[in-house]
Enzyme design. Structure first.
Site, PDB file in Angstrom:
ATOM      1  N   HIS A 214       0.865  -1.179   0.000  1.00 28.38           N
ATOM      2  CA  HIS A 214       0.000   0.000   0.000  1.00 28.38           C
ATOM      3  C   HIS A 214       0.898   1.224   0.000  1.00 28.38           C
ATOM      4  CE1 HIS A 214      -3.032   2.916   1.085  1.00 28.38           C
ATOM      5  NE2 HIS A 214      -3.963   2.001   0.920  1.00 28.38           N
TER       6      HIS A 214
ATOM      7  N   ARG B  56      -6.506  10.087   0.029  1.00 23.90           N
ATOM      8  CA  ARG B  56      -6.132  10.658  -1.271  1.00 23.90           C
ATOM      9  C   ARG B  56      -7.374  10.864  -2.133  1.00 23.90           C
ATOM     10  NH1 ARG B  56      -2.752   6.573  -3.421  1.00 23.90           N
ATOM     11  NH2 ARG B  56      -3.084   5.406  -1.496  1.00 23.90           N
TER      12      ARG B  56
END
Ligand SMILES: Cc1cc2nc3c(=O)[nH]c(=O)nc-3n(C[C@H](O)[C@H](O)[C@H](O)COP(=O)(O)OP(=O)(O)OC[C@H]3O[C@@H](n4cnc5c(N)ncnc54)[C@H](O)[C@@H]3O)c2cc1C
Ligand code: SF4
Ligand code: SF4
Ligand code: FES
Lengths: 551, 252
Positions: free
Chosen positions: A328, A348
């Site tokens: 990740h 994000r």
């Protein structure tokens, strides 16, 4: 080393760079770097831990002999069993059921519920779990679950996003099942009473995820997995389906001609074994983050040690895409107490940007995960634009205050309580200051190959969830995994229930184990390694060096 | 792009103590903690959980997600010289010098059996399944015990008022660690009450969106069959082209 001075959770020297980030925020507010071209992606992927040289080896034996897999996975697939069967009376079952589910994350719990819905009596189902029913990756999913249910969106768009992100290695028939069943899974969760984020008009709030071309991410604040899982677990409890906790399966049994007929369990607390006979077995043991492949820290729960891969492949099941690992992009890199913990991609999705030491946004924030992670590694280790922490890790900033700048004050409070809480525990206010991130080992992309009903090539054996392989190809997109667990948990439960109707109980033997040990010897694998691993080893080295076994 | 093998080694070296257990020679600052009364000298920057492991415990209970989501690691501790018992999640709390602690891996509470589809969406669902909820004496002990800093007493009050929306909002971040219930003088199992209430709200108070139902109907009618057939049968080259041409939804 002298004691460092801390200001608002960060050592003073890191503050200098934070001030640069805080100063440049206004400029970056409306600037997002372009997404990479296919060529640029290919270039940056060279620093991805999967593609950087070393780290893998070809399996010497088994159904996947010759396939490259990460070293620590090969170590477990080429290891001796924990028990050879001689000490155990397999013929005497402590318990006989129709459907045994091994592993109680979202996939296993969904499978048990759906087997029950499909007519298997509750007392003929058994869910066994290595730790508690709830100590799993599922409960930690933060960001969301994909389902193409908005008019703009469509299942074929979901299919294309997923197969593009997966480098076209995805198995089309299972991928199709994933996207076609997704809305039904949302419906199922609604009926069971899961609470998703909704707009004032009752529509779902749907967010972006890395590699999606439509807003498709359903969330429950940043506790999506917690909400989905606790609802399924509550339903499981309310129905009174039997379960055993702290009792990992350490080996499957077969009938001597290849069919799976049960498993041997091990009580972690008392050391006793139990033999369970079952007409079918659904393996839902999750992933392998705790193998710390390439030395990376992980987001995974304590028991994510690839047991399912070991058990299934010893019984003859074929794996696929087991060479790729998902890192990740944004694991915590500071403070040291939370290194490797997940910072959800939803951050994000909501506007947070990766930013380097100089306050520059250097990458489109929502590339597919492997590309995004690689670009963070490149920024830290090739371009040398990272920040080094007091414990020697490097990272870049994730500019979280930008979220409230873009969405209005209070957005982080409402949408990211888990993230905010985690940092507040270490005196950091992520609404005011950015947080430091570096890729972390997150997900097992590949695994046991199945058909669209979760059936493996081994008779009597189904798999579902992270232990399976195929649906995500070589790289999973965010939100497709919680979805995968429920789509295939449900399908496996239904199809196993159908199989039970015509299956009798089979004999229980360790013939597959004996012949596996023979192949190990023939292949000249000289080792004292034993598998499954069950739990990682984190005890202090000094304490371990003095341990003796006298009682 | 440089020496990537070396790079991977540098990365793994920087996290070695996190992935393989702490080596004493790397440690500079130490504290004393007392695990169930027995003193251990442990590195100052560990969490309660990693400090126990450093001390030699192989955790089987009290350790699940290791990241603040599963509630397995409920811990009660007292600071040196203080009388107050504090509660914490072992995986989320840094050790402090003089800390005296014990873990509570399990709370012996029963969860009710119900069929969410046939319950009444009213306070009576609580009095039926968790009648003890009415015994709340508003002492606020549960709120003080909650390691998630939830207003636990308030959500219990919302349940008593039959306010399902309020209960959902207030209890949403509950990780069911059990610490509130263990300390409640009225023997209420707050987190089970909240679980029932949230499910009721999810099913009855926050209806399924129309666009979801519409999509399910479209799938059943076969609206996407042709497109999916084509994609499932396409070659990698065709897929690559389609993927490159696929337009992103506008953000507006
Ligand atoms: C921090 C984090 C965040 C994530 N966020 C998202 C997200 O936002 N969206 C998304 O789609 N996905 C997300 N994922 C991925 C997703 O949550 C998991 O891949 C998925 O939930 C796995 O479900 P599972 O049921 O297959 O496995 P798990 O949930 O891991 O459950 C497996 C269970 O099997 C048990 N087990 C293991 N071995 C044995 C054995 N030998 N015997 C008995 N039991 C055994 C384990 O203890 C565990 O309880 C995230 C993952 C993590 C770690
Ligand atoms: S409300 Fe109770 S069970 Fe839930 S997190 Fe707080 S203390 Fe734990
Ligand atoms: S501890 Fe029990 S009695 Fe006290 S406020 Fe909480 S629920 Fe009520
Ligand atoms: S181990 Fe899961 S909350 Fe601490």
């Amino acid at each position: 080393m002298p004691e460092l001075k801390y200001v608002d959770g960060y050592p003073e020297y890191m503050r200098e760079s934070i001030e640069v980030v805080n100063r440049t925020r206004g400029k970056r507010k409306d600037f997002v770097p372009d997404a990479m071209t296919a060529e640029e992606r290919e270039e940056v992927l060279k620093v991805h831990p999967d593609y950087a040289p070393g780290g893998k080896r070809e399996l010497a034996l088994g159904p996947n002999a010759g396939d490259p897999v990460p070293g620590p996975v090969a170590d477990l697939l080429e290891a001796y069993p924990l028990i050879d069967g001689k000490e155990i009376d397999l013929a005497r079952a402590d318990l006989e059921v129709d459907v045994m589910v091994v592993g109680g994350g979202l996939a296993g719990t969904a499978a048990a519920l759906c087997a029950h819905d499909s007519g298997v009596a509750k007392d003929k189902i058994l869910l066994v779990n290595k730790l508690r029913h709830g100590d799993c990756n599922s409960i930690m999913a933060e960001g969301g679950t994909q389902a193409a249910d908005r008019p703009f969106d469509s299942p074929d768009r979901h299919f294309l996003d997923t197969i593009g992100g997966g480098h076209y290695a995805n198995k089309p028939d299972v991928l199709r099942a994933l996207v076609e069943d997704a809305p039904t899974i949302m419906h199922w969760l609604e009926e069971l009473g899961a609470v998703f984020d909704k707009e004032d008009n009752g529509d779902y709030v749907e967010n972006w995820g890395g590699g999606t071309t439509a807003r498709r991410m359903h969330s429950c604040r940043d506790y999506t997995g917690l909400e989905e899982f606790r609802v399924l677990r509550d339903e499981f409890r309310a129905r009174g389906i039997p379960k055993l906790e702290h009792s990992p399966a350490i080996e499957l049994t077969t009938d001597g001609s290849g069919r799976v007929t049960g498993a041997v369990l091990y009580n972690l607390e008392t050391g006793e074994y139990r033999v369970v006979g079952s007409k079918v077995v659904i393996l839902a043991t999750g992933g392998f983050g705790r193998l710390h492949i390439r030395g990376f820290p992980t987001t995974n729960h304590y028991g994510a040690t690839a047991d399912g891969l070991v058990l299934a492949s010893r019984a003859g099941a074929k794996l696929r895409d087991a060479d790729t690992v998902q890192y990740h992009p944004t694991g915590a890199a500071y403070p040291v107490q939370i290194v490797g913990f997940l910072l959800t991609e939803k951050l994000r999705g909501a506007g947070a940007q990766p930013v380097n030491r100089e306050g520059e946004a250097f990458v489109f924030p929502l590339e597919p995960r492997d590309v995004e992670a690689s670009s963070l590694i490149r920024e830290c280790y090739v371009r040398d634009n990272g920040i080094t922490t007091p414990s020697g890790l490097r990272g870049v900033w994730l500019d979280t205050p930008l979220i409230d700048v873009k969405n209005g004050a209070g957005y982080i409070d409402r949408q990211f309580p888990a993230m905010k809480r985690m940092y507040a525990r270490f005196d950091i206010d992520m609404r005011k200051d950015p947080v430091l991130v570096f890729p972390t080992l997150h997900y097992q992309n590949g695994g046991v190959e199945t058909d669209p009903d979760g059936r493996t090539n081994v008779e009597g054996l189904w798999v579902a969830g992270e232990v399976s392989g195929g649906v995500h190809g070589k790289n999973r997109l965010m939100g497709n995994s919680t979805l995968d667990t429920m789509v295939f948990g449900r399908r496996a439960g239904i199809s196993a229930a159908q199989a039970v109707a015509s299956a009798g109980a089979g004999e229980r033997t360790f013939q597959h184990v004996t012949s596996y040990v023979r192949t190990l010897e023939e292949a000249g694998v000289a080792t004292d390694r034993r598998a499954p691993m069950l739990l990682p080893e984190y005890r202090g080295k000094a304490a371990l060096a003095r341990m003796i076994d006298v009682l | 792009m440089g020496n990537q093998t070396g790079m991977m080694e540098r990365i793994s070296e920087s996290t070695r103590s996190l992935t393989t257990g702490v080596d004493t020679k790397d440690v500079e600052h130490w504290v004393m903690i007392y695990i169930m009364g027995r003193g251990y000298r442990v590195p100052a920057d560990l969490t309660i959980m990693t400090a126990m492991e450093f001390a030699g415990y192989r955790l089987i209970r009290s350790c699940g997600c290791r990241q603040g989501f599963c509630g397995a690691c409920a811990t009660i501790f007292r600071r040196e010289g203080e009388y107050k018992l504090e509660s914490a999640l072992a995986c989320q709390t840094r050790v402090e010098d003089g800390m005296s602690l014990v873990q509570i891996p399990f709370s012996p509470a029963d969860a009710a059996s119900y069929d969410i589809a046939s319950e009444a969406y009213a306070y009576s669902v609580f009095s039926k399944h968790y009648p003890e909820v009415a015994r709340c004496v508003s002492c606020n002990t549960c709120t003080k015990a909650c390691p998630q800093d939830l207003e636990v007493m308030d959500y219990v009050q919302s349940a008593i008022k039959g306010d399902f929306g309020g209960l959902t909002e207030q209890s949403f971040d509950c990780i069911q660690c059990g610490l509130c219930a263990i300390r409640c003088p009225a023997e209420i199992v707050q987190y089970n009450v909240a679980q029932l209430g949230r499910r009721m709200y999810g099913r009855y108070g926050s209806p399924e969106p129309a666009h979801l139902k519409a999509r399910i109907a479209e799938i059943e009618e076969g609206k996407f069959d042709e497109a999916l057939d084509r994609l499932a049968g396409a070659s990698t080259e065709e897929l690559e082209k389609l993927y490159a041409a696929s337009e992103r939804e506008s953000d507006g």
